[in-house]
Scaffold this active site. Structure first.
Site, PDB file in Angstrom:
ATOM      1  N   LYS A  30     -11.201  -6.304  -4.358  1.00 32.25           N
ATOM      2  CA  LYS A  30     -11.003  -5.118  -4.135  1.00 32.25           C
ATOM      3  C   LYS A  30     -12.063  -4.159  -4.801  1.00 32.25           C
ATOM      4  O   LYS A  30     -12.374  -2.915  -4.346  1.00 32.25           O
ATOM      5  CB  LYS A  30      -9.754  -4.189  -4.140  1.00 32.25           C
ATOM      6  N   ASP A  75       2.556   2.027  -3.225  1.00 27.94           N
ATOM      7  CA  ASP A  75       3.079   2.126  -4.602  1.00 27.94           C
ATOM      8  C   ASP A  75       2.020   3.409  -4.994  1.00 27.94           C
ATOM      9  O   ASP A  75       2.463   4.224  -5.853  1.00 27.94           O
ATOM     10  CB  ASP A  75       2.670   1.058  -5.383  1.00 27.94           C
ATOM     11  N   GLY A 114      -4.970 -12.007  -4.102  1.00 17.83           N
ATOM     12  CA  GLY A 114      -3.780 -10.974  -3.524  1.00 17.83           C
ATOM     13  C   GLY A 114      -2.565 -11.127  -4.656  1.00 17.83           C
ATOM     14  O   GLY A 114      -1.732 -10.703  -4.280  1.00 17.83           O
ATOM     15  N   HIS A 140       0.843  -1.296   0.025  1.00 16.63           N
ATOM     16  CA  HIS A 140      -0.002   0.219  -0.136  1.00 16.63           C
ATOM     17  C   HIS A 140       0.910   1.213   0.073  1.00 16.63           C
ATOM     18  O   HIS A 140       0.416   2.324   0.684  1.00 16.63           O
ATOM     19  CB  HIS A 140      -0.969  -0.229   1.358  1.00 16.63           C
ATOM     20  N   ASP A 188       1.354  -3.410  -9.458  1.00 16.68           N
ATOM     21  CA  ASP A 188       1.112  -4.736  -9.853  1.00 16.68           C
ATOM     22  C   ASP A 188       1.482  -4.736 -11.407  1.00 16.68           C
ATOM     23  O   ASP A 188       1.901  -5.689 -11.861  1.00 16.68           O
ATOM     24  CB  ASP A 188      -0.410  -4.989  -9.691  1.00 16.68           C
TER      25      ASP A 188
END
Length: 495
Positions: free
Chosen positions: A262, A62, A166, A60, A214
């Protein structure tokens, strides 16, 4: 070692996967191509491939433009494609049609409106549309004639990145789709950094404040190496190896089987954290009289990238002192703006639900996690160059991973009991470091383990966690835990 500039065009799967996987992947690719010809009546022309990723450390941060340390996985998303130049219609199907129904849509010519994506619906084909639209808009901005009235495509999808696990199945889909779109419009050499940049923006079309880790790992990955990825002042990736200890170290990925999507929970989880960290940056800047934050590539336009991490973490504890959180009115008063403007500027593009914003704890996690990434990177650079590194280096790396997990749990509140339990069991069985990977709130965990203790850790999970879960199939039990090595990034394969 820096990454090559262009997405490679490979001639064989041996250029994509480690040797131990060649036979299985050959069977999978041949099955995809056979199913394509069976469905559409002619062969596919090429395959666009992009992998999932596992984040070793840097959770958390980036989207606040701090560096991260992920690696691409062997699991991936494949798109078998035939171009239909006579129309602009896209037909997309999956090898699992009962789970992912076939879709068909028309791509408007330039000036005819945008390719519509309804981000309020959890629709599997939206991920293709997002990547494709990003590529289309990029090529139109750059004046490519083929993008004005683009050709259509027939597509068959095969993905084995667990959804909601994830490991970033969504980024794999978006990156592969953007790459496919560029190839279909005649781009023969796809610049990796351009692909990453447009894929980062593309995923926001499906309503997620994606930060960029990602997509970077999926495109820039190199077999055998993790990627130290920086976003400021521009995207950069450096490949870094793990130390060659005796016994060697491996990564284990364990799935909680608690799905964390998410796109469904975004108003109270992922997107809320983006808003909280952005507001923390704005409030800190105001209180420290830094002046207006310069606009940057963060999803909401501003971050505190560039501050000295140790100093700003200490200052954060003193300045953002309302431990129980800040209301809309509190923040608006500090920023000297109306509440209505606060909401429209920070909470409308990606809607959230919150009465209070925990600015201190969210900011502390970001700054301290960013410092841990730098520490791990430096330790890897030194230890990987040593001829006979001791086990102590694995202990130190594990301590950073454990501290990251504790921060995710205590400060960022993105862990869950299932993730915590897998980490506890792994550490008790000999893991050096255990932490969640991905956005959290379920999904997968990653563990640094010596090769000779891998089976003990797996057994601890099986007895202490998986056998106690109700309704798991034999297949799920067999796929719950995998050993992974850093994998290759995105590729094109001409059939």
């Amino acid at each position: 070692m820096n990454v090559a500039q262009f997405v490679p065009e490979v001639k064989t799967i041996k250029d994509v996967y480690p040797e131990a996987s060649h036979a299985l992947q050959k069977q999978r690719w041949e099955h995809l191509l056979a199913k394509f010809e069976e469905k559409y009546g002619h062969p596919a022309e090429f395959i666009s491939r992009s992998p999932g990723r596992v984040n070793i450390i840097g959770e958390h941060i980036d989207y606040m433009l701090f560096s991260v340390l992920p690696m691409a996985t062997e699991t991936d998303l494949l798109l078998a494609i035939h171009i239909t130049p006579e129309n602009s219609t896209i037909k997309i199907s999956d090898v699992l049609p009962n789970k992912f129904p076939s879709r068909e849509f028309h791509v408007p010519a330039a000036g005819g409106g945008d390719l519509e994506i309804d981000s309020t619906k959890h629709e599997w084909s939206n991920y293709f549309k997002a990547g494709y639209r990003g590529a289309l808009e990029f090529l139109r901005r750059n004046g490519l004639p083929a993008a004005q009235t683009p050709p259509g495509m027939e597509i068959l999808v095969d993905g084995n990145v667990p959804s909601g696990g994830g490991l970033s199945s969504s980024a794999a889909f978006v990156c592969a789709s953007a790459l496919a779109g560029m190839a279909s419009m005649g781009v023969s050499t796809v610049d990796k950094k351009e692909l990453v940049s447009l894929a980062i923006v593309s995923e926001r079309y499906v309503g997620v404040n994606s930060g960029g880790m990602d997509q970077s790992a999926s495109v820039l990955g190199l077999e055998g190496s993790a990627s130290y990825i920086s976003f400021d002042p521009e995207l950069a990736a450096e490949q870094v190896a793990f130390p060659k200890t005796t016994p060697e170290s491996v990564f284990l990925i364990a799935n909680t089987y608690k799905t964390a999507d998410k796109h469904i929970t975004r108003p109270i989880h992922y997107n809320l954290r983006v808003v909280e960290t952005t507001l923390a940056a704005e409030v800190l800047a105001k209180k420290l009289q830094l002046g207006p934050l310069p606009e940057d590539a963060g999803p909401l336009g501003s971050t505190l990238k560039g501050q000295k991490l140790e100093e700003i973490a200490q200052i954060t504890e003193m300045v953002l002192h309302q431990n129980d959180g800040y209301t809309h009115e509190d923040i608006a008063e500090i920023l000297e703006i109306p509440v209505e403007r606060l909401i429209s500027q920070y909470m409308t593009r990606f809607p959230i639900r919150a009465e209070k914003f925990l600015l201190q704890s969210r900011a502390l996690h970001v700054f301290k996690e960013a410092a841990r990434v730098v520490q791990m990177y430096k330790q890897l650079v030194v230890s990987s160059a040593e001829e006979n590194p001791s086990e102590d280096v694995l202990v130190r790396l594990g301590e950073l991973m454990n501290a990251s997990q504790n921060s995710c749990k205590e400060l960022y509140d993105c862990s869950c009991e299932e993730l915590d339990q897998l980490c506890r069991l792994a550490r008790s069985a000999g893991s050096y470091g255990s932490r969640l990977t991905g956005a959290g709130w379920g999904g997968c965990s990653v563990h640094l383990v010596s090769k000779d203790k891998a089976e003990a850790v797996k057994n601890a999970w099986m007895e202490g966690y998986y056998k106690k879960l109700e309704g798991l199939s034999e297949e799920q039990l067999n796929e719950a835990v995998v050993e992974t090595k850093p994998g290759a990034g995105a590729v094109l394969f001409k059939v």
